[in-house]
Design a protein around this motif. Sequence first.
Motif, short mmCIF file in Angstrom:
data_model
loop_
_atom_site.label_atom_id
_atom_site.label_comp_id
_atom_site.label_asym_id
_atom_site.label_seq_id
_atom_site.Cartn_x
_atom_site.Cartn_y
_atom_site.Cartn_z
N ALA A 1 -5.30 -2.85 9.05
CA ALA A 1 -6.46 -1.99 8.76
C ALA A 1 -6.35 -0.61 9.41
N ARG A 2 -5.98 -0.56 10.66
CA ARG A 2 -5.90 0.74 11.36
C ARG A 2 -4.85 1.64 10.72
N ASP A 3 -3.69 1.06 10.39
CA ASP A 3 -2.63 1.85 9.75
C ASP A 3 -3.07 2.39 8.40
N VAL A 4 -3.79 1.59 7.63
CA VAL A 4 -4.28 2.03 6.32
C VAL A 4 -5.24 3.19 6.50
N LYS A 5 -6.20 3.04 7.40
CA LYS A 5 -7.18 4.11 7.63
C LYS A 5 -6.53 5.38 8.15
N GLU A 6 -5.60 5.25 9.10
CA GLU A 6 -4.94 6.42 9.68
C GLU A 6 -4.09 7.17 8.65
N SER A 7 -3.60 6.45 7.65
CA SER A 7 -2.79 7.10 6.62
C SER A 7 -3.64 7.73 5.52
N VAL B 1 -8.30 -2.70 -0.71
CA VAL B 1 -7.49 -1.83 0.13
C VAL B 1 -6.77 -0.85 -0.79
N THR B 2 -7.01 0.45 -0.55
CA THR B 2 -6.42 1.45 -1.41
C THR B 2 -5.51 2.38 -0.61
N PRO B 3 -4.49 2.91 -1.26
CA PRO B 3 -3.61 3.86 -0.59
C PRO B 3 -4.27 5.23 -0.51
N PRO B 4 -3.69 6.15 0.24
CA PRO B 4 -4.23 7.51 0.29
C PRO B 4 -4.32 8.10 -1.12
N GLY B 5 -5.41 8.80 -1.37
CA GLY B 5 -5.61 9.43 -2.67
C GLY B 5 -6.36 8.60 -3.68
N ILE C 1 0.84 -1.20 0.00
CA ILE C 1 0.00 0.00 0.00
C ILE C 1 0.87 1.25 0.00
N SER C 2 1.95 1.24 0.77
CA SER C 2 2.82 2.42 0.85
C SER C 2 3.48 2.74 -0.49
N LYS C 3 3.56 1.75 -1.38
CA LYS C 3 4.14 1.96 -2.71
C LYS C 3 3.09 2.39 -3.73
N GLY C 4 1.85 2.64 -3.26
CA GLY C 4 0.80 3.12 -4.15
C GLY C 4 -0.03 2.03 -4.79
N ASN C 5 0.11 0.80 -4.34
CA ASN C 5 -0.65 -0.30 -4.92
C ASN C 5 -2.04 -0.41 -4.32
#
Length: 96
Positions: free
Chosen positions: A65-71, A84-88, A43-47
């Motif tokens: 899940a919590r880390d994804v939502k918080e980011s 599961v999607t990255p920010p943006g 996810i951190s790589k934009g996938n």
Amino acid sequence: MSDFDLDLRAVEEHIDDELEIEGSILLGVLDGETPAEEWLEAISKGNVLVLNVDGDVNELASGFARDVKESGGNLVHFRGFLLVTPPGVDVSTERL
């Protein structure tokens, strides 16, 4: 008429920069075999992850899940899959 200066080339260049999307759509199985850190790294790589859920989604996704939502990312459980999607990158559920 008032003087209004609009540089369309500059606007187009800016739009092109904003629309660049890096990353891929990764298919996988969420069954507890893959460590949460691997999903978070993807996810951190934009996938975007499309994971077939094999078990209890809340238990299996609890490690990331919590880390994804918080980011600013999104998690959507739909028909046995977890998206599961990255920010943006938003997931529209309007048509459901």
